[in-house]
Design a protein around this motif. Structure first.
Motif, short mmCIF file in Angstrom:
data_model
loop_
_atom_site.label_atom_id
_atom_site.label_comp_id
_atom_site.label_asym_id
_atom_site.label_seq_id
_atom_site.Cartn_x
_atom_site.Cartn_y
_atom_site.Cartn_z
N ALA A 1 -51.74 0.27 10.84
CA ALA A 1 -50.84 0.18 11.98
C ALA A 1 -51.65 0.06 13.25
O ALA A 1 -52.49 0.92 13.55
CB ALA A 1 -49.95 1.42 12.04
N PRO A 2 -51.47 -1.01 14.02
CA PRO A 2 -52.29 -1.22 15.22
C PRO A 2 -52.03 -0.16 16.27
O PRO A 2 -50.88 0.22 16.51
CB PRO A 2 -51.87 -2.61 15.70
N ALA A 3 -53.11 0.34 16.89
CA ALA A 3 -52.96 1.31 17.98
C ALA A 3 -52.34 0.64 19.19
O ALA A 3 -51.64 1.27 19.98
CB ALA A 3 -54.33 1.91 18.33
N ALA A 4 -52.61 -0.64 19.38
CA ALA A 4 -52.01 -1.43 20.44
C ALA A 4 -51.54 -2.73 19.81
O ALA A 4 -51.70 -2.93 18.61
CB ALA A 4 -53.04 -1.70 21.56
N VAL A 5 -50.96 -3.58 20.61
CA VAL A 5 -50.49 -4.86 20.06
C VAL A 5 -51.68 -5.64 19.52
O VAL A 5 -52.65 -5.89 20.23
CB VAL A 5 -49.77 -5.68 21.14
N VAL A 6 -51.60 -6.00 18.26
CA VAL A 6 -52.72 -6.68 17.62
C VAL A 6 -52.68 -8.16 17.96
O VAL A 6 -51.61 -8.75 18.15
CB VAL A 6 -52.64 -6.48 16.09
N ARG A 7 -53.85 -8.77 18.07
CA ARG A 7 -53.92 -10.20 18.37
C ARG A 7 -53.51 -11.01 17.13
O ARG A 7 -53.84 -10.64 16.01
CB ARG A 7 -55.34 -10.59 18.77
N PRO A 8 -52.80 -12.11 17.35
CA PRO A 8 -52.37 -12.91 16.19
C PRO A 8 -53.53 -13.55 15.45
O PRO A 8 -53.39 -13.93 14.28
CB PRO A 8 -51.46 -13.97 16.82
N ASP A 9 -54.70 -13.68 16.10
CA ASP A 9 -55.87 -14.29 15.45
C ASP A 9 -56.91 -13.26 15.01
O ASP A 9 -58.05 -13.62 14.69
CB ASP A 9 -56.52 -15.32 16.38
N ASP A 10 -56.52 -11.99 14.95
CA ASP A 10 -57.42 -10.94 14.47
C ASP A 10 -57.40 -10.95 12.94
O ASP A 10 -56.66 -10.20 12.29
CB ASP A 10 -56.97 -9.58 15.01
N GLU A 11 -58.21 -11.82 12.35
CA GLU A 11 -58.17 -12.03 10.91
C GLU A 11 -58.54 -10.79 10.12
O GLU A 11 -58.06 -10.59 9.00
CB GLU A 11 -59.06 -13.21 10.51
N ALA A 12 -59.38 -9.93 10.70
CA ALA A 12 -59.76 -8.70 9.99
C ALA A 12 -58.53 -7.80 9.80
O ALA A 12 -58.29 -7.26 8.72
CB ALA A 12 -60.85 -7.97 10.75
N TYR A 13 -57.74 -7.65 10.87
CA TYR A 13 -56.53 -6.82 10.77
C TYR A 13 -55.54 -7.44 9.78
O TYR A 13 -55.01 -6.75 8.90
CB TYR A 13 -55.86 -6.65 12.13
N TRP A 14 -55.29 -8.73 9.92
CA TRP A 14 -54.26 -9.36 9.09
C TRP A 14 -54.69 -9.44 7.63
O TRP A 14 -53.86 -9.40 6.72
CB TRP A 14 -53.89 -10.73 9.65
N ALA A 15 -56.00 -9.49 7.39
CA ALA A 15 -56.48 -9.45 6.00
C ALA A 15 -56.20 -8.09 5.37
O ALA A 15 -55.83 -7.99 4.20
CB ALA A 15 -57.97 -9.76 5.95
N LYS A 16 -56.39 -7.03 6.15
CA LYS A 16 -56.07 -5.69 5.64
C LYS A 16 -54.57 -5.57 5.37
O LYS A 16 -54.15 -5.00 4.36
CB LYS A 16 -56.52 -4.63 6.63
N LEU A 17 -53.77 -6.11 6.27
CA LEU A 17 -52.33 -6.08 6.06
C LEU A 17 -51.94 -6.88 4.83
O LEU A 17 -51.09 -6.45 4.03
CB LEU A 17 -51.61 -6.62 7.29
N ALA A 18 -52.57 -8.03 4.64
CA ALA A 18 -52.27 -8.86 3.46
C ALA A 18 -52.56 -8.10 2.18
O ALA A 18 -51.92 -8.36 1.14
CB ALA A 18 -53.10 -10.15 3.51
#
Length: 422
Positions: free
Chosen positions: A26-43
């Motif tokens: 869960a992002p502490a702040a609004v996550v960037r749409p191109d933050d591939e590291a975050y979205w990979a973890k979410l995936a």
């Protein structure tokens, strides 16, 4: 139905604990749409097939793992307790779920009811709309859903009305879409009802519903809105549409189990929709009396809070921005390629994550089914062709939160290769 405080406490205890996104994701702040590291973890929260690159996510959405676990627990409970639960505790549990959804939508609880899908909700709205008289007219567009077009066409047989169909402009602009509907209303002053699709399942085009609803209302014309694809894909509250009659899905972009839709009827307009013929009087002034689904997948409805918990942890704005980013990686990169038509504009008001394309001159269903087949056979990309747009069939690309920028790069390289050998 009045639910006591004790019933609500029992309901809260009865429903399985909602599955939640891992706190680390869960992002502490609004996550960037191109933050591939975050979205990979979410995936990693999704159990995605690795046999293909899945870019056809518009049929229904995949449940994230914690949501699926909640659903499995709910299925076990409903299966174990059957009617002992259904006749003693299920109703308040479902009313609590309904209240949660209504709060998320920004509407009153009595203004919504669960259906099995948006089609069922819209069918009830169209068939139950009682203002039409012989000689009136109704209006739909080429990008509206096939089943809803059929429902509007059936009004000619059942109500004796004229049916007017229009083609939406391609390429489209925000004002051009408003002007198209205004021109149709001016040319057909007997129109009393229009169908509006907020986000088209055919091309991904987003129609400025709020503006068109207001324009139609000023002319005494009601609108039924198909929001099957928009809520959850776009960042908005349904109340912000200011529409009186809307059908929604929760098993597409909210990631609830299959078989959960929502009908919305503004409280002040409830009398314009007849009660379902399977219901018996007296009829309460709420949306529940306007549908009759019979026995449904109760476990699916009970899982909706888990799906909302998961998506709320990501954030509506972050989710919508990510889907749009994935779309832009291929659609805007390839826009302007000779021979390639991108069927949603660059204007961010007019698209979400879905966008379709076609090769110039390749407008038949057979042409576009062949392109989708080649994407799968030659590049492992699963997509789907769509027909219905006035200017010809197309291939639809629908990313999901589990897709990566790398997935989209494969598509971005594949389309020009297919185009060169088309």
């Amino acid at each position: 139905m009045n639910i006591s405080r004790r019933q609500m406490m029992v309901a809260a205890a009865a429903v399985p604990v909602a599955g939640r996104i891992d706190a680390a994701l869960a992002p502490a702040a609004v996550v960037r749409p191109d933050d591939e590291a975050y979205w990979a973890k979410l995936a990693g929260q999704y159990d995605v097939t690795r046999d293909i690159i899945q870019l056809e996510n518009g049929n229904w959405g995949m449940m994230a793992r914690p949501v699926l676990e909640h659903y499995e627990a709910a299925v076990r409970r409903v299966n174990r307790e059957t009617s002992y639960y259904a006749r003693r505790g299920l109703t308040p549990d479902l009313m609590a779920v309904r209240d949660r959804v209504a709060a998320k939508m920004g509407v009153a609880s009595q203004e919504i009811a669960f259906t099995r899908n948006a089609t069922e909700a819209l069918k009830a709205l169209i068939g139950g709309y009682n203002r039409l008289r012989a000689g009136d007219a109704v209006l739909y567009a080429d990008l509206d859903y096939d089943s809803m077009q059929a429902c509007f066409a059936s009004l000619k047989r059942s109500r004796g009305v004229d049916v007017v169909s229009i083609a939406l402009p391609e390429p489209a602009t925000h004002q051009g879409l408003i002007d198209t509907y205004e021109a149709a209303l001016k040319a057909n002053p007997k129109i009393r009802l229009i169908l509006l699709t907020h986000l088209s399942h055919r091309t991904g085009l987003v129609v400025p519903v709020r503006d068109i609803v207001a324009m139609a209302r000023a002319r005494g014309v009601d609108a039924i809105v198909d929001a099957a694809h928009s809520w959850g894909q776009l960042d908005f509250r349904p109340a912000d549409l200011d529409a009186d009659f809307v059908g929604f899905n929760l098993h597409k972009w909210w990631g609830a189990p299959l078989g959960v839709g929502v009908i919305y009827i503004r409280g002040s307009k409830i009398d314009l929709i007849d009660p379902d013929s399977a219901n018996t009087p007296p009829f309460a002034a709420n949306s529940y009396t306007r549908v009759h689904t019979g026995t449904v997948d109760f476990a699916a409805q009970l899982t909706v809070p888990a799906a909302l918990d998961f998506q709320d942890a990501i954030g509506d704005a972050a989710r919508a921005a990510r889907l749009r980013h994935l779309r832009d990686l291929w659609a805007e990169t390839l826009r302007g390629t000779p021979g390639l038509e991108i069927l949603t504009p660059s204007d961010p008001r007019l698209h979400g994550g879905i966008t379709s394309f076609r090769f110039a001159g390749r407008t038949s269903v057979q042409d576009n089914a062949a392109i989708a087949k080649r994407l799968l056979d030659e590049h492992r990309i699963f997509s789907v062709h769509r027909d219905g747009p006035a200017r010809g069939a197309c291939v639809r690309i629908t990313p999901a939160l589990f897709n990566s920028a790398a997935d989209i790069r494969v598509l971005e390289k594949a389309i020009p290769k297919l185009l060169r050998r088309a």
